[in-house]
Design a protein around this motif. Structure first.
Motif, PDB file in Angstrom:
ATOM      1  N   GLU A 159       0.865  -1.160  -0.008  1.00 19.42           N
ATOM      2  CA  GLU A 159       0.022  -0.030  -0.031  1.00 19.42           C
ATOM      3  C   GLU A 159       1.058   1.354   0.093  1.00 19.42           C
ATOM      4  N   TRP A 161       1.109   4.466   1.973  1.00 16.90           N
ATOM      5  CA  TRP A 161       0.498   5.282   3.136  1.00 16.90           C
ATOM      6  C   TRP A 161       0.983   6.815   2.839  1.00 16.90           C
ATOM      7  N   ARG A 172      -4.359   4.741   3.952  1.00 17.10           N
ATOM      8  CA  ARG A 172      -3.800   3.581   3.539  1.00 17.10           C
ATOM      9  C   ARG A 172      -4.354   3.676   1.861  1.00 17.10           C
ATOM     10  N   TRP A 209       9.473   3.717   7.082  1.00 12.05           N
ATOM     11  CA  TRP A 209       9.154   2.267   7.341  1.00 12.05           C
ATOM     12  C   TRP A 209      10.427   1.383   7.443  1.00 12.05           C
TER      13      TRP A 209
END
Length: 246
Positions: A159, A161, A172, A209
């Motif tokens: 996805e 984000w 998302r 991330w």
């Protein structure tokens, strides 16, 4: 669906950094793009200490925005311009410029093959990392309504984000059709800041991330002090993933 968060840990961070792009590059290292005219930069930062390990100061007429890393190349876009830059992650002095066809530059992310970009509208762009041509554009929508002000981006588990500017929400987004599958609500972070006396919090911005360790990092800044995100100042926040369903 709507999700909340668990705050796991806080990290020191430069309170003067007007963060626009943030990414985790392994080995407790962050790369960061900071904004503001005459203050914009690209930085390599030690996660544990917040120390700036390397830095390139941009020209004064450039306002740094989104940043992403593909192989050893750091891609950066700039606000209100179609100009971007590519840096060698190991040597910021090795850099080149490019132009793109988004309205201007807000956010960047990558899935390791293509680049995703935003320009503050409801558009999510896909760009070829070699030619920098736009190869696909989708409109970000939630329940048939366009979601504008798409800002900083991160690619997580298939996805995209996206921080939504001037909100306490992360969308998302499906990069296939632009549909918002769910929301992460971070209003409790703002409340924590207010409760600690930091009432000049502006916007949440910066998503990084760590895929290997399932860690999500985030940052914000305040309108006056530019102090970062969680509780007092000089900290980055680490959130758990998956997040807790509301």
């Amino acid at each position: 669906r709507f999700y909340s968060f668990d705050l796991v840990r806080e990290y020191p961070h430069d309170p003067e950094a007007f963060t626009q792009g943030l990414l985790y590059a392994g080995n407790d290292t962050l790369f960061e793009s900071t904004g503001l005219y005459h203050q914009s930069s690209v930085r390599k930062v030690d996660l544990q200490t917040g120390k700036v390990l390397d830095q390139h100061q941009m020209d004064g007429h450039m306002f740094g925005e989104g940043l992403t890393l593909l192989d050893d190349r750091l891609f950066q876009v700039t606000w209100l311009k179609n100009d971007g830059f590519i840096y060698d992650r190991h040597n910021f002095s090795k850099r080149e410029s490019f132009t793109h066809k988004m309205r201007d530059g807000w956010g960047l992310a990558t899935d390791g093959k293509i680049l995703f970009g935003s320009d503050g509208t409801s558009k999510l762009y896909q760009l070829d990392p070699i030619s920098l041509e736009v190869t696909k554009t989708v409109t970000v929508k939630y329940q048939d309504n366009d979601v504008s002000y798409i800002n900083e981006l991160e690619y997580i588990n298939g996805e995209v984000w996206a921080n939504v500017w001037q909100t306490d929400c992360i969308a998302r987004v499906s990069h296939e059709d632009g549909q918002v599958a769910s929301w992460i609500l971070l209003h409790e972070l703002r409340q924590q800041l207010w409760n600690s006396g930091n009432t000049e919090i502006d916007v949440l911005n910066g998503i990084a991330w760590d895929e290997e360790n399932d860690r999500l990092f985030g940052k914000s800044f305040c309108t006056c002090s530019f102090g970062p995100w969680i509780k007092a100042s000089k900290v980055l926040g680490q959130l758990t993933l998956p997040l807790c369903s509301q």
